[in-house]
Motif scaffolding. Structure first.
Motif, PDB file in Angstrom:
ATOM      1  N   SER A 256      -7.092   4.934  -1.557  1.00 15.31           N
ATOM      2  CA  SER A 256      -8.230   4.658  -2.449  1.00 15.31           C
ATOM      3  C   SER A 256      -8.715   3.209  -2.339  1.00 15.31           C
ATOM      4  O   SER A 256      -9.898   2.922  -2.462  1.00 15.31           O
ATOM      5  CB  SER A 256      -7.839   4.962  -3.896  1.00 15.31           C
ATOM      6  OG  SER A 256      -6.682   4.215  -4.232  1.00 15.31           O
ATOM      7  N   LYS A 257      -7.769   2.322  -2.038  1.00 17.05           N
ATOM      8  CA  LYS A 257      -8.091   0.896  -1.954  1.00 17.05           C
ATOM      9  C   LYS A 257      -9.085   0.617  -0.812  1.00 17.05           C
ATOM     10  O   LYS A 257      -9.751  -0.401  -0.793  1.00 17.05           O
ATOM     11  CB  LYS A 257      -6.767   0.164  -1.699  1.00 17.05           C
ATOM     12  CG  LYS A 257      -6.821  -1.331  -1.618  1.00 17.05           C
ATOM     13  CD  LYS A 257      -5.374  -1.865  -1.556  1.00 17.05           C
ATOM     14  CE  LYS A 257      -5.275  -3.153  -0.762  1.00 17.05           C
ATOM     15  NZ  LYS A 257      -3.868  -3.541  -0.521  1.00 17.05           N
ATOM     16  N   TYR A 258      -9.172   1.553   0.135  1.00 21.84           N
ATOM     17  CA  TYR A 258      -9.947   1.272   1.352  1.00 21.84           C
ATOM     18  C   TYR A 258     -11.327   1.925   1.390  1.00 21.84           C
ATOM     19  O   TYR A 258     -12.019   1.847   2.406  1.00 21.84           O
ATOM     20  CB  TYR A 258      -9.114   1.623   2.590  1.00 21.84           C
ATOM     21  CG  TYR A 258      -7.962   0.652   2.684  1.00 21.84           C
ATOM     22  CD1 TYR A 258      -8.164  -0.628   3.194  1.00 21.84           C
ATOM     23  CD2 TYR A 258      -6.714   0.975   2.161  1.00 21.84           C
ATOM     24  CE1 TYR A 258      -7.140  -1.559   3.206  1.00 21.84           C
ATOM     25  CE2 TYR A 258      -5.681   0.045   2.166  1.00 21.84           C
ATOM     26  CZ  TYR A 258      -5.901  -1.219   2.691  1.00 21.84           C
ATOM     27  OH  TYR A 258      -4.899  -2.149   2.683  1.00 21.84           O
ATOM     28  N   THR A 259     -11.717   2.533   0.269  1.00 23.40           N
ATOM     29  CA  THR A 259     -13.047   3.147   0.248  1.00 23.40           C
ATOM     30  C   THR A 259     -14.126   2.111   0.587  1.00 23.40           C
ATOM     31  O   THR A 259     -14.925   2.309   1.502  1.00 23.40           O
ATOM     32  CB  THR A 259     -13.333   3.774  -1.138  1.00 23.40           C
ATOM     33  OG1 THR A 259     -12.290   4.699  -1.430  1.00 23.40           O
ATOM     34  CG2 THR A 259     -14.670   4.486  -1.162  1.00 23.40           C
ATOM     35  N   GLU A 260     -14.107   1.019  -0.126  1.00 28.40           N
ATOM     36  CA  GLU A 260     -15.158   0.000   0.078  1.00 28.40           C
ATOM     37  C   GLU A 260     -15.046  -0.693   1.444  1.00 28.40           C
ATOM     38  O   GLU A 260     -16.039  -0.797   2.163  1.00 28.40           O
ATOM     39  CB  GLU A 260     -15.151  -1.030  -1.058  1.00 28.40           C
ATOM     40  CG  GLU A 260     -15.658  -0.472  -2.405  1.00 28.40           C
ATOM     41  CD  GLU A 260     -17.003   0.247  -2.307  1.00 28.40           C
ATOM     42  OE1 GLU A 260     -17.922  -0.292  -1.654  1.00 28.40           O
ATOM     43  OE2 GLU A 260     -17.137   1.359  -2.870  1.00 28.40           O
TER      44      GLU A 260
ATOM     45  N   ASP B 178       0.798  -1.226   0.000  1.00 27.69           N
ATOM     46  CA  ASP B 178       0.000   0.000   0.000  1.00 27.69           C
ATOM     47  C   ASP B 178       0.830   1.276   0.000  1.00 27.69           C
ATOM     48  O   ASP B 178       0.288   2.376   0.139  1.00 27.69           O
ATOM     49  CB  ASP B 178      -0.943   0.000   1.214  1.00 27.69           C
ATOM     50  CG  ASP B 178      -2.068  -1.022   1.040  1.00 27.69           C
ATOM     51  OD1 ASP B 178      -2.345  -1.380  -0.129  1.00 27.69           O
ATOM     52  OD2 ASP B 178      -2.644  -1.466   2.045  1.00 27.69           O
TER      53      ASP B 178
ATOM     54  N   ARG C 150      -1.900   4.033  -0.372  1.00 32.44           N
ATOM     55  CA  ARG C 150      -3.004   3.672  -1.258  1.00 32.44           C
ATOM     56  C   ARG C 150      -4.354   3.724  -0.514  1.00 32.44           C
ATOM     57  O   ARG C 150      -5.000   2.714  -0.281  1.00 32.44           O
ATOM     58  CB  ARG C 150      -2.772   2.239  -1.753  1.00 32.44           C
ATOM     59  CG  ARG C 150      -2.951   2.068  -3.236  1.00 32.44           C
ATOM     60  CD  ARG C 150      -2.652   0.640  -3.668  1.00 32.44           C
ATOM     61  NE  ARG C 150      -1.252   0.370  -3.922  1.00 32.44           N
ATOM     62  CZ  ARG C 150      -0.581   0.786  -4.992  1.00 32.44           C
ATOM     63  NH1 ARG C 150      -1.173   1.521  -5.902  1.00 32.44           N
ATOM     64  NH2 ARG C 150       0.697   0.486  -5.140  1.00 32.44           N
TER      65      ARG C 150
ATOM     66  N   GLU D 218     -17.717   9.993  -2.458  1.00 31.75           N
ATOM     67  CA  GLU D 218     -16.864  10.638  -3.473  1.00 31.75           C
ATOM     68  C   GLU D 218     -15.724   9.715  -3.882  1.00 31.75           C
ATOM     69  O   GLU D 218     -15.162   9.842  -4.962  1.00 31.75           O
ATOM     70  CB  GLU D 218     -16.218  11.910  -2.891  1.00 31.75           C
ATOM     71  CG  GLU D 218     -17.132  13.111  -2.850  1.00 31.75           C
ATOM     72  CD  GLU D 218     -16.486  14.268  -2.065  1.00 31.75           C
ATOM     73  OE1 GLU D 218     -15.234  14.369  -2.055  1.00 31.75           O
ATOM     74  OE2 GLU D 218     -17.247  15.045  -1.468  1.00 31.75           O
ATOM     75  N   GLY D 219     -15.357   8.815  -2.979  1.00 30.46           N
ATOM     76  CA  GLY D 219     -14.215   7.926  -3.227  1.00 30.46           C
ATOM     77  C   GLY D 219     -12.952   8.556  -2.666  1.00 30.46           C
ATOM     78  O   GLY D 219     -12.692   9.737  -2.888  1.00 30.46           O
ATOM     79  N   LEU D 220     -12.172   7.781  -1.919  1.00 28.80           N
ATOM     80  CA  LEU D 220     -10.954   8.329  -1.316  1.00 28.80           C
ATOM     81  C   LEU D 220      -9.825   8.329  -2.334  1.00 28.80           C
ATOM     82  O   LEU D 220      -9.730   7.428  -3.163  1.00 28.80           O
ATOM     83  CB  LEU D 220     -10.563   7.473  -0.100  1.00 28.80           C
ATOM     84  CG  LEU D 220     -11.593   7.439   1.032  1.00 28.80           C
ATOM     85  CD1 LEU D 220     -11.209   6.378   2.058  1.00 28.80           C
ATOM     86  CD2 LEU D 220     -11.716   8.809   1.689  1.00 28.80           C
ATOM     87  N   ARG D 221      -8.975   9.338  -2.223  1.00 24.80           N
ATOM     88  CA  ARG D 221      -7.801   9.373  -3.108  1.00 24.80           C
ATOM     89  C   ARG D 221      -6.544   9.073  -2.311  1.00 24.80           C
ATOM     90  O   ARG D 221      -6.485   9.348  -1.115  1.00 24.80           O
ATOM     91  CB  ARG D 221      -7.685  10.749  -3.763  1.00 24.80           C
ATOM     92  CG  ARG D 221      -8.641  10.860  -4.965  1.00 24.80           C
ATOM     93  CD  ARG D 221      -8.412  12.128  -5.717  1.00 24.80           C
ATOM     94  NE  ARG D 221      -8.703  13.270  -4.845  1.00 24.80           N
ATOM     95  CZ  ARG D 221      -8.503  14.534  -5.201  1.00 24.80           C
ATOM     96  NH1 ARG D 221      -7.980  14.823  -6.372  1.00 24.80           N
ATOM     97  NH2 ARG D 221      -8.816  15.520  -4.379  1.00 24.80           N
ATOM     98  N   ASP D 222      -5.555   8.529  -2.981  1.00 22.93           N
ATOM     99  CA  ASP D 222      -4.296   8.209  -2.295  1.00 22.93           C
ATOM    100  C   ASP D 222      -3.713   9.473  -1.670  1.00 22.93           C
ATOM    101  O   ASP D 222      -3.922  10.578  -2.180  1.00 22.93           O
ATOM    102  CB  ASP D 222      -3.297   7.604  -3.293  1.00 22.93           C
ATOM    103  CG  ASP D 222      -3.790   6.249  -3.785  1.00 22.93           C
ATOM    104  OD1 ASP D 222      -4.806   5.748  -3.233  1.00 22.93           O
ATOM    105  OD2 ASP D 222      -3.174   5.697  -4.719  1.00 22.93           O
TER     106      ASP D 222
END
Ligand code: MSP
Length: 523
Positions: free
Chosen positions: A164-168, A116, A162, A196-200
């Protein structure tokens, strides 16, 4: 006995402690003391956040070497905790190479092992005041409105996490109640972020620009970015990454991270994502409080509206200050501090409220019963019940008049009041718990007016004794409920009524002693 682990945020040492820091210390202390009162094995952590550009810049401004500078401000934070009567079990500071570095480094390595962490180029605007990258929409007239200064434009190589990988996974954790965020509206804020979705996120800075920090493991050219370093304090303090991790095994996950709304994102998104990446359990609750404002604005050194907690404690004492911040300022909303409001609350609820009550009842016992009340038995206590209406302040629906008319004070305390108080704390409604204690005080005052022991003594000494016995029991129940909020006052009340413990079963006989006013009147 269950375990309970609570933390405050660690405070930046770029400037001396102010009212906002005192607020966090006090609220966390109240919750910790409540849990100790209940017999939970409690661990309460606070500390200081000492790395990063903001702190380095403050040291430079002061013309002091960074380690010396941070040490002196750190001591100020320790002193704050001590004058506020904060019962923290530990104090972690991030410049502590022995106790903090190993945990932060181990955590970094875990994230790396999970794949990550990666290197990339960061381009953006950096607000040193926030110690965070900000965007165009955060600015007003090209400046950060909170710090009144233009951001730095930065283009540099960083390590990234990373996120973004953890949004879900985070959505699921919230949905399945693994991670609770209180109050609800703050949980909604996280939900919107997740929608919105997380960004790195940037996770390091080049050491040539910022070397005051923890070097990235395996790459000395980069320094850990403040948040990975700072957030790790919650586990490093427990020994994570050190030889003996037993405390970590015992107390992690945290039951509560208390945080201000300005650091919500870091604690509800970044930190849980990092823990998921490292394969560690999530904290149970993130308790988010509002900010205490002064003059309608966020308090900050830059704005010059800083309230000094040391001054207030010097003038009014720690308990009065603790009282004001925990009862008169709403935990979940932004609050306002003014000296006028504080002085009025002091006079109204402490001098005329708690102080007068305790003095009035004990003085009567002294003059009518030479200071001693013996055991008087349930029957006599039941014969002087609380008046009708004593449930009103608890918002309990009355079933029938007959049910509420005949509560003796001990029955009322143990069967109704204490349960309501416990309920309030179970949902971290600290203000409500304080309201319950003060609502009860009002009932006790009315009880004095109803039975008039000062008159009753002339006609029915036995009954007057039962009334004063009930009022003493009430004073002790009040002291117990006030313990988390005003520990010194509470312990003083126990002493005044001659009992040794908060256990109701030990409140059988009372031997009152003379005492100075608990809250002296101010000119
Ligand atoms: N160092 C970070 C936190 C890292 S935690 C891993 C930080 N430090 S801070 O000193 O700026 O703030 C510490 C806490 O104090 C935050 O929770 C913040 O919300 C709180 N407060 C600062 N000013 C405040 C008020 N005026 N009112 C109430 N709390 C406020 O952020």
């Amino acid at each position: 006995m269950s375990k309970f682990y609570i933390t405050t945020p660690i405070f930046y040492v770029n400037a001396p402690p102010h009212l906002g820091h005192a607020y966090a210390d006090i609220i966390a202390d109240i919750i910790a003391r409540y849990h100790r009162l209940r017999g939970d094995e409690t661990f309460f952590l606070t500390g200081t956040d000492e790395h990063g550009a903001k702190v380095a810049r403050a040291a430079e401004k002061a013309g002091v070497e960074i380690p010396k500078f941070v040490e002196s401000v750190r001591e100020n934070f320790r002193k704050l905790a001590s004058v506020l009567n904060i019962s923290n079990d530990d104090f972690i500071f991030t410049a502590d190479e022995e106790r903090h570095f190993p945990g932060a480094i181990k955590l970094w390595k875990k994230l790396e092992e999970a794949g990550d962490i990666y290197k990339g180029v960061y381009e953006g605007m950096y607000c040193v005041g926030h110690e965070a990258f900000i965007t165009e929409k955060d600015l007003e007239d090209g400046k950060c409105p909170d710090h009144n200064e233009a951001p730095q434009i930065i283009k540099e190589e960083n390590y990234f996490f990373r996120l973004s990988k953890y949004t879900e996974p985070l959505k699921k954790a919230v949905e399945f109640g693994e991670l609770a965020i209180l109050p609800k509206k703050r949980a909604h804020e996280l939900s919107s972020l997740l929608e919105e979705g997380l960004r790195d996120i940037s996770f390091s800075r080049p050491s040539k620009d910022i070397s005051w920090g923890i070097p990235v493991p395996g790459d000395q050219t980069q320094t850990m970015y403040v948040w990975c370093d700072a957030l790790a304090n919650y586990i490093s303090a427990l020994g994570y990454g050190r030889e003996d991790e037993s405390k970590f095994q015992k107390f992690w996950p945290a039951d509560v991270h208390l945080v201000g709304k300005d650091i919500l994102r870091f604690h509800t998104a970044f930190w849980p994502a990092m823990l998921l990446s490292a394969g560690l359990p999530l904290p149970k609750t993130i308790l988010v409080h509002g900010l205490v404002r002064v003059g309608g604005r966020k308090m900050s050194k830059t704005l010059g509206n800083v309230v000094d907690p040391f001054e207030i404690v010097k003038n009014y004492g720690a308990d009065a200050f603790r009282y004001y911040l925990s009862r008169e300022v709403g935990l979940f909303e932004d609050g306002e501090f003014t000296e006028e409001k504080f002085a009025a609350a002091y006079e109204g609820n402490l001098v005329k409220g708690v102080g007068n009550y305790v003095r009035r009842v004990s003085t009567m016992i002294e003059s009518y019963f030479a200071g001693s009340l013996g055991e008087i038995g349930e029957e006599r206590v039941a014969a002087v019940p609380l008046r009708k209406g004593s449930l009103d302040f608890l918002n309990i629906e009355k079933k029938s008049d007959s049910e509420i008319e005949f509560f003796s004070i001990p029955y009322f305390v143990n069967e109704i009041l204490w349960k309501k108080y416990v309920e309030a704390f179970a949902s971290y409604e600290v203000n409500r718990a304080a309201d319950i204690a003060f609502g009860f005080l009002k009932e006790l005052d009315s009880y004095v007016d109803d039975y008039k022991p000062f008159k009753l003594i002339e006609t029915d000494k036995e009954k007057a004794e039962a009334v004063l016995w009930s009022l003493s029991y009430g004073a002790l129940a009040l002291a117990k409920m006030l313990y988390p909020f005003m520990p010194a006052t509470s312990e003083e009340i126990l002493k005044i009524y001659g009992v040794e413990s908060f256990d109701q079963n030990s409140w059988k006989t009372f031997k009152v002693s003379k005492h100075a006013q608990l809250f002296p009147k101010k000119e």
